[in-house]
Structure formats: C-alpha cells, structure tokens
Write a protein that holds these residues in place. Sequence first.
Motif, PDB file in Angstrom:
ATOM      1  N   PHE A  68       0.842  -1.194   0.000  1.00 38.65           N
ATOM      2  CA  PHE A  68       0.000   0.000   0.000  1.00 38.65           C
ATOM      3  C   PHE A  68       0.880   1.249   0.000  1.00 38.65           C
ATOM      4  O   PHE A  68       1.965   1.259   0.585  1.00 38.65           O
ATOM      5  CB  PHE A  68      -0.884   0.057   1.241  1.00 38.65           C
ATOM      6  CG  PHE A  68      -1.972  -0.983   1.291  1.00 38.65           C
ATOM      7  CD1 PHE A  68      -2.043  -2.036   0.407  1.00 38.65           C
ATOM      8  CD2 PHE A  68      -2.961  -0.883   2.267  1.00 38.65           C
ATOM      9  CE1 PHE A  68      -3.054  -2.976   0.463  1.00 38.65           C
ATOM     10  CE2 PHE A  68      -3.986  -1.806   2.348  1.00 38.65           C
ATOM     11  CZ  PHE A  68      -4.028  -2.864   1.440  1.00 38.65           C
ATOM     12  N   THR A  69       0.376   2.309  -0.646  1.00 39.96           N
ATOM     13  CA  THR A  69       1.064   3.592  -0.655  1.00 39.96           C
ATOM     14  C   THR A  69       0.076   4.711  -0.374  1.00 39.96           C
ATOM     15  O   THR A  69      -0.925   4.844  -1.093  1.00 39.96           O
ATOM     16  CB  THR A  69       1.741   3.858  -2.008  1.00 39.96           C
ATOM     17  OG1 THR A  69       2.665   2.805  -2.307  1.00 39.96           O
ATOM     18  CG2 THR A  69       2.502   5.188  -1.981  1.00 39.96           C
ATOM     19  N   ILE A  70       0.357   5.478   0.661  1.00 45.82           N
ATOM     20  CA  ILE A  70      -0.475   6.635   0.991  1.00 45.82           C
ATOM     21  C   ILE A  70       0.168   7.873   0.386  1.00 45.82           C
ATOM     22  O   ILE A  70       1.396   8.029   0.387  1.00 45.82           O
ATOM     23  CB  ILE A  70      -0.646   6.780   2.522  1.00 45.82           C
ATOM     24  CG1 ILE A  70      -1.658   7.882   2.852  1.00 45.82           C
ATOM     25  CG2 ILE A  70       0.684   7.014   3.217  1.00 45.82           C
ATOM     26  CD1 ILE A  70      -2.026   7.945   4.337  1.00 45.82           C
ATOM     27  N   SER A  71      -0.658   8.752  -0.150  1.00 44.64           N
ATOM     28  CA  SER A  71      -0.144   9.999  -0.720  1.00 44.64           C
ATOM     29  C   SER A  71      -1.229  11.067  -0.614  1.00 44.64           C
ATOM     30  O   SER A  71      -2.389  10.757  -0.315  1.00 44.64           O
ATOM     31  CB  SER A  71       0.270   9.808  -2.183  1.00 44.64           C
ATOM     32  OG  SER A  71      -0.844   9.431  -2.978  1.00 44.64           O
ATOM     33  N   ARG A  72      -0.845  12.304  -0.862  1.00 47.40           N
ATOM     34  CA  ARG A  72      -1.815  13.401  -0.796  1.00 47.40           C
ATOM     35  C   ARG A  72      -1.479  14.453  -1.835  1.00 47.40           C
ATOM     36  O   ARG A  72      -0.320  14.636  -2.209  1.00 47.40           O
ATOM     37  CB  ARG A  72      -1.832  14.013   0.599  1.00 47.40           C
ATOM     38  CG  ARG A  72      -0.556  14.706   1.019  1.00 47.40           C
ATOM     39  CD  ARG A  72      -0.579  15.072   2.504  1.00 47.40           C
ATOM     40  NE  ARG A  72      -1.653  16.002   2.823  1.00 47.40           N
ATOM     41  CZ  ARG A  72      -2.103  16.214   4.065  1.00 47.40           C
ATOM     42  NH1 ARG A  72      -1.585  15.548   5.087  1.00 47.40           N
ATOM     43  NH2 ARG A  72      -3.077  17.091   4.259  1.00 47.40           N
ATOM     44  N   ASP A  73      -2.504  15.147  -2.273  1.00 51.88           N
ATOM     45  CA  ASP A  73      -2.344  16.279  -3.178  1.00 51.88           C
ATOM     46  C   ASP A  73      -3.028  17.463  -2.503  1.00 51.88           C
ATOM     47  O   ASP A  73      -4.257  17.587  -2.552  1.00 51.88           O
ATOM     48  CB  ASP A  73      -2.978  15.971  -4.540  1.00 51.88           C
ATOM     49  CG  ASP A  73      -2.739  17.056  -5.574  1.00 51.88           C
ATOM     50  OD1 ASP A  73      -2.495  18.210  -5.171  1.00 51.88           O
ATOM     51  OD2 ASP A  73      -2.803  16.764  -6.766  1.00 51.88           O
ATOM     52  N   ASN A  74      -2.242  18.307  -1.871  1.00 51.36           N
ATOM     53  CA  ASN A  74      -2.828  19.409  -1.111  1.00 51.36           C
ATOM     54  C   ASN A  74      -3.498  20.438  -2.022  1.00 51.36           C
ATOM     55  O   ASN A  74      -4.418  21.137  -1.592  1.00 51.36           O
ATOM     56  CB  ASN A  74      -1.776  20.069  -0.245  1.00 51.36           C
ATOM     57  CG  ASN A  74      -1.427  19.225   0.978  1.00 51.36           C
ATOM     58  OD1 ASN A  74      -2.155  18.274   1.318  1.00 51.36           O
ATOM     59  ND2 ASN A  74      -0.324  19.534   1.625  1.00 51.36           N
ATOM     60  N   ALA A  75      -3.044  20.541  -3.262  1.00 52.26           N
ATOM     61  CA  ALA A  75      -3.680  21.475  -4.200  1.00 52.26           C
ATOM     62  C   ALA A  75      -5.097  21.026  -4.542  1.00 52.26           C
ATOM     63  O   ALA A  75      -5.949  21.857  -4.863  1.00 52.26           O
ATOM     64  CB  ALA A  75      -2.843  21.607  -5.462  1.00 52.26           C
ATOM     65  N   LYS A  76      -5.323  19.715  -4.479  1.00 60.31           N
ATOM     66  CA  LYS A  76      -6.646  19.162  -4.795  1.00 60.31           C
ATOM     67  C   LYS A  76      -7.420  18.760  -3.552  1.00 60.31           C
ATOM     68  O   LYS A  76      -8.518  18.201  -3.653  1.00 60.31           O
ATOM     69  CB  LYS A  76      -6.495  17.947  -5.716  1.00 60.31           C
ATOM     70  CG  LYS A  76      -5.917  18.279  -7.081  1.00 60.31           C
ATOM     71  CD  LYS A  76      -5.844  17.033  -7.952  1.00 60.31           C
ATOM     72  CE  LYS A  76      -5.327  17.370  -9.342  1.00 60.31           C
ATOM     73  NZ  LYS A  76      -5.249  16.168 -10.211  1.00 60.31           N
TER      74      LYS A  76
END
Length: 124
Positions: A68-76
């Motif tokens: 599993f890989t967690i990630s984020r896009d703060n612009a979205k």
Amino acid sequence: QVQLVDSGGGLVQAGGSLRLSCAASGRTFSSYAMGWFRQAPGKERKFVAAINWIGSSTYYEDSVKGRFTISRDNAKNTLYLQMNSLKPEDTAVYYCAASHYSFTQVSKSAYDYWGQGTQVTVSS
C-alpha cells in the motif's frame, strides 16, 4: 472544520489493485496529518497508513508495507491510498481521517474528522 468523503472501494480478486480517494472540504486540509483505517466485520477499527501535513513522511502498519502507498495532493484537497497485491484479509470498510496534528499519527484518538467509509472486498 473538515468534511471527508471516501471513494474508490469495490470488489477485486486477490492480487489485484484498487486506489482509494478521500476528498476533503475546507481550506485547512494542508495543515492536517491524514490517515487511513479499516474495519473488518465484527472487529475494531485499525490503523493502516498515515502521512504528515506536507506528504514528506509516511507510516504503515506492518501487514501492508510494500503493498500500500499513501499519498496526498494538497492542491486538490485529496488523500489517496494505492493498494496493490490485495489479499482476502484486506477485506474491510476503509476510512480516511484527519488529525489536527501536523505529523503522522497512528492512534485513532489523534484523529478529529472521519470519512463515511468505502467497502473493499477481496475475493480469493
């Protein structure tokens, strides 16, 4: 205040992949640490993965490391969980959560806001 909406769950065969998304409302999303938890039928909700406010630090529960890989896009204002090599034991309702802390958090008690959950079912 942050409102979270989980999506992306479904039925997949063992070995398959899914990507969960968590859309957040509010201008302060980028200041929150975020996490994913899961709850299997009849069991308590458990930690899966967490990420700090800027996305530079992540932490995983042992059974999902390397898959599993967690990630984020703060612009979205969006959090993701890419799940590969899925196993039947990954079957659960998955919840995203937001913590007012900036750094990765493992404990449920550190999280202030929760999504409604999305069902992931892995068939053998």
